[in-house]
Scaffold this motif. Sequence first.
Motif, mmCIF file in Angstrom:
data_model
loop_
_atom_site.group_PDB
_atom_site.id
_atom_site.type_symbol
_atom_site.label_atom_id
_atom_site.label_comp_id
_atom_site.label_asym_id
_atom_site.label_seq_id
_atom_site.Cartn_x
_atom_site.Cartn_y
_atom_site.Cartn_z
ATOM 1 N N ARG A 148 10.464 6.313 5.137
ATOM 2 C CA ARG A 148 10.837 7.013 6.373
ATOM 3 C C ARG A 148 11.927 6.252 7.120
ATOM 4 O O ARG A 148 12.838 6.854 7.698
ATOM 5 N N ALA A 178 5.433 4.595 2.250
ATOM 6 C CA ALA A 178 5.773 5.764 3.059
ATOM 7 C C ALA A 178 6.599 5.348 4.274
ATOM 8 O O ALA A 178 7.629 5.970 4.583
ATOM 9 N N PHE A 179 6.176 4.255 4.949
ATOM 10 C CA PHE A 179 6.932 3.810 6.131
ATOM 11 C C PHE A 179 8.325 3.322 5.773
ATOM 12 O O PHE A 179 9.280 3.581 6.494
ATOM 13 N N ASP A 197 -1.348 4.533 16.264
ATOM 14 C CA ASP A 197 -1.867 4.174 14.939
ATOM 15 C C ASP A 197 -0.853 3.446 14.053
ATOM 16 O O ASP A 197 -1.131 3.134 12.904
ATOM 17 N N VAL A 198 0.320 3.182 14.589
ATOM 18 C CA VAL A 198 1.340 2.499 13.783
ATOM 19 C C VAL A 198 1.189 0.977 13.929
ATOM 20 O O VAL A 198 1.283 0.432 15.024
ATOM 21 N N ASP A 203 3.479 -1.547 9.466
ATOM 22 C CA ASP A 203 4.159 -0.253 9.273
ATOM 23 C C ASP A 203 5.594 -0.321 9.766
ATOM 24 O O ASP A 203 6.527 0.124 9.091
ATOM 25 N N SER A 232 9.119 0.032 7.687
ATOM 26 C CA SER A 232 10.129 1.071 7.955
ATOM 27 C C SER A 232 11.483 0.429 8.262
ATOM 28 O O SER A 232 12.527 0.937 7.861
ATOM 29 N N THR A 239 0.838 -1.205 0.000
ATOM 30 C CA THR A 239 0.000 0.000 0.000
ATOM 31 C C THR A 239 0.870 1.251 0.000
ATOM 32 O O THR A 239 2.065 1.185 0.314
ATOM 33 N N PRO A 240 0.270 2.415 -0.321
ATOM 34 C CA PRO A 240 1.031 3.682 -0.235
ATOM 35 C C PRO A 240 1.601 3.894 1.170
ATOM 36 O O PRO A 240 2.724 4.349 1.332
ATOM 37 N N ARG A 241 0.833 3.520 2.165
ATOM 38 C CA ARG A 241 1.291 3.665 3.547
ATOM 39 C C ARG A 241 2.546 2.819 3.806
ATOM 40 O O ARG A 241 3.484 3.254 4.470
ATOM 41 N N ASP A 242 2.557 1.595 3.230
ATOM 42 C CA ASP A 242 3.739 0.728 3.363
ATOM 43 C C ASP A 242 4.982 1.413 2.788
ATOM 44 O O ASP A 242 6.049 1.427 3.403
#
Lengths: 209, 209
Positions: free
Chosen positions: A28, A24-25, B17-18, B22, B26, A19-22
């Motif tokens: 980061r 993003a993490f 929320d992580v 996630d 990261s 996912t986009p969230r994946d």
Amino acid sequence: DKDMIDRLLQAWRKAKDVTPRDVAFSLRGASANASLRDKKESIELVWTGPSTSLVPVRHTEQVLCEVIDSAKQQLFIVSFVAYQVDSIISALRRATDRKVQIEVLFENSSEHGGRINHDSASALRQLLSKVNIYSWSSGKQSSKDYLGAVHAKCALADGELAFITSANLTKAAMEINMEAGVLVKGGDLPSRLQDHMNALISTKIIEKI
Amino acid sequence: DKDMIDRLLQAWRKAKDVTPRDVAFSLRGASANASLRDKKESIELVWTGPSTSLVPVRHTEQVLCEVIDSAKQQLFIVSFVAYQVDSIISALRRATDRKVQIEVLFENSSEHGGRINHDSASALRQLLSKVNIYSWSSGKQSSKDYLGAVHAKCALADGELAFITSANLTKAAMEINMEAGVLVKGGDLPSRLQDHMNALISTKIIEKI
């Protein structure tokens, strides 16, 4: 960088469940690691001699003063000769004022069996009575043709900063010659070199004079 | 490392929320960045002289041969003097056989206005007819007291490897003296030093002889 972004997008297209969230993490995480690394270790090119406007390089004298001024506890300086270089002597004085323990390893003067005329050790001793001065003599009896010289030139602060260079502590090396060196901040190398110098002391290869 | 894991867990507890996914992403990002960095740049301590079993260090001659042998296209060597060191001369011969372009910058011999007696340039020229030899003469007229010397010692391969050291190309520097240096692989420094040397050529500060 564009190439890396393209490769990321291509890889992402193939990985349908990411996912986009994946992403993003993971970015980061990568970025946090990169800034941690940048803090951890850096290498800088140091140079004396004619500069060109094309490649900026840091100057030997400036870097040597920075290393000396950064020392909080211990400073280890190795140099072939040590004529008067006022800025360096002033920085060393400030270090002794801060109670930094200073160790220096010089080549012996020729009167003491070394290879240079100028008695660096005693000249420095007059300036800085609190400095521990070491010399390398053991093993020198082994060869009658040529006695090994302390030709290494480095400055170490607290096992954190290491400046390794071709430059001696001379005016020519600071101002006129072409000299090349490297300033290493953080990482393993400064502490390894510090350990190596301490090991030369503990094994009595170099001894306090 | 345990400390870092504790800090990670503590920070995670605060960030409600992580999700585990996630954190996994990261960490994978951080780990990928770390291995990219490891590939990108490494620094090694290089030493001639008495070793202690306490701190392993790599030897000057071995590293210099590695740099020469790694060159695919261009090799740039800067040294104060160049007496016969057979292993280095053999490595340079292998490099010319591989069609590597070799550039060397030496101090002029005293006959040519430099500061050393041994004519390094012509000695090397006899061995290696295909080497470009440079000398630093411009600006030397400016000071009558002391002429700046090429005292830097480094070897550069393809802007990828840079070996910066106190060691000259002499038998003593390879075998007997205490010499300190650094081998830098990858990262910015080797290409910056290569650019700097090329800039010294393009601005005619050093010139082919």
